[in-house]
Design a protein around this motif. Structure first.
Motif, PDB file in Angstrom:
ATOM      1  N   ARG A  88       0.827  -1.215   0.000  1.00  0.00           N
ATOM      2  CA  ARG A  88       0.000   0.000   0.000  1.00  0.00           C
ATOM      3  C   ARG A  88       0.858   1.261   0.000  1.00  0.00           C
ATOM      4  O   ARG A  88       0.531   2.241  -0.660  1.00  0.00           O
ATOM      5  N   LYS A  91       2.270   1.761  -3.453  1.00  0.00           N
ATOM      6  CA  LYS A  91       1.217   2.312  -4.323  1.00  0.00           C
ATOM      7  C   LYS A  91       1.048   3.806  -4.072  1.00  0.00           C
ATOM      8  O   LYS A  91       0.895   4.587  -5.016  1.00  0.00           O
ATOM      9  N   HIS A  94       3.599   5.787  -5.787  1.00  0.00           N
ATOM     10  CA  HIS A  94       3.571   5.516  -7.227  1.00  0.00           C
ATOM     11  C   HIS A  94       4.772   4.711  -7.712  1.00  0.00           C
ATOM     12  O   HIS A  94       5.255   4.921  -8.823  1.00  0.00           O
ATOM     13  N   THR A  98      -1.481   0.947  -9.053  1.00  0.00           N
ATOM     14  CA  THR A  98      -2.530   0.801  -8.038  1.00  0.00           C
ATOM     15  C   THR A  98      -3.273  -0.535  -8.176  1.00  0.00           C
ATOM     16  O   THR A  98      -3.850  -1.012  -7.213  1.00  0.00           O
TER      17      THR A  98
END
Length: 125
Positions: A88, A91, A94, A98
């Motif tokens: 997470r 994500k 970046h 995602t």
């Protein structure tokens, strides 16, 4: 050549135990420029770990993945799966798409060895 141009993205809140001490496995995220590419990393237990997916797509985009895999095998580079909390965070900065459901991490030392080994394979920039 590795440039140390670090910028810390943020600290992942530590999970506290009943004694008020942070539990093992706490980490923070940041960015580092390597070979002119800004890569996200997680600092886990004092080691910078980079998302293999981002390394392959951004740093070694002109080299076939099978070639990279063979180099990793030759150099005895092991990757490790990140847990859900780490995924997470990657994500959020970046470093992985995602839509990703899993991710592998490699250490900075292993990434440096891989870059050195693959230098002759990629076109000059």
């Amino acid at each position: 050549m590795f440039l140390t141009c670090e910028g810390t993205f943020g600290i992942v809140p530590a999970t506290m135990d009943y004694t008020g001490q942070a539990r093992p496995g706490d980490f923070h995220a940041g960015y580092q420029e390597i070979e002119g590419i800004n890569l996200g990393y997680l600092q886990i237990n004092g080691t910078q770990m980079f998302a293999l997916a981002q390394v392959l797509s951004d740093l070694f985009k002109d080299i076939p993945r099978t070639t990279i895999s063979k180099k990793m095998e030759t150099l005895k580079i092991k990757s490790r799966r990140c847990d859900l909390k780490e995924l997470r965070t990657l994500k959020a900065i970046h470093s992985v798409p995602t839509r990703a459901v899993k991710c592998s991490l490699i250490s900075k030392a292993d990434l440096e060895a891989l870059c050195t080994s693959c230098k002759s394979l990629s076109p000059r920039r």
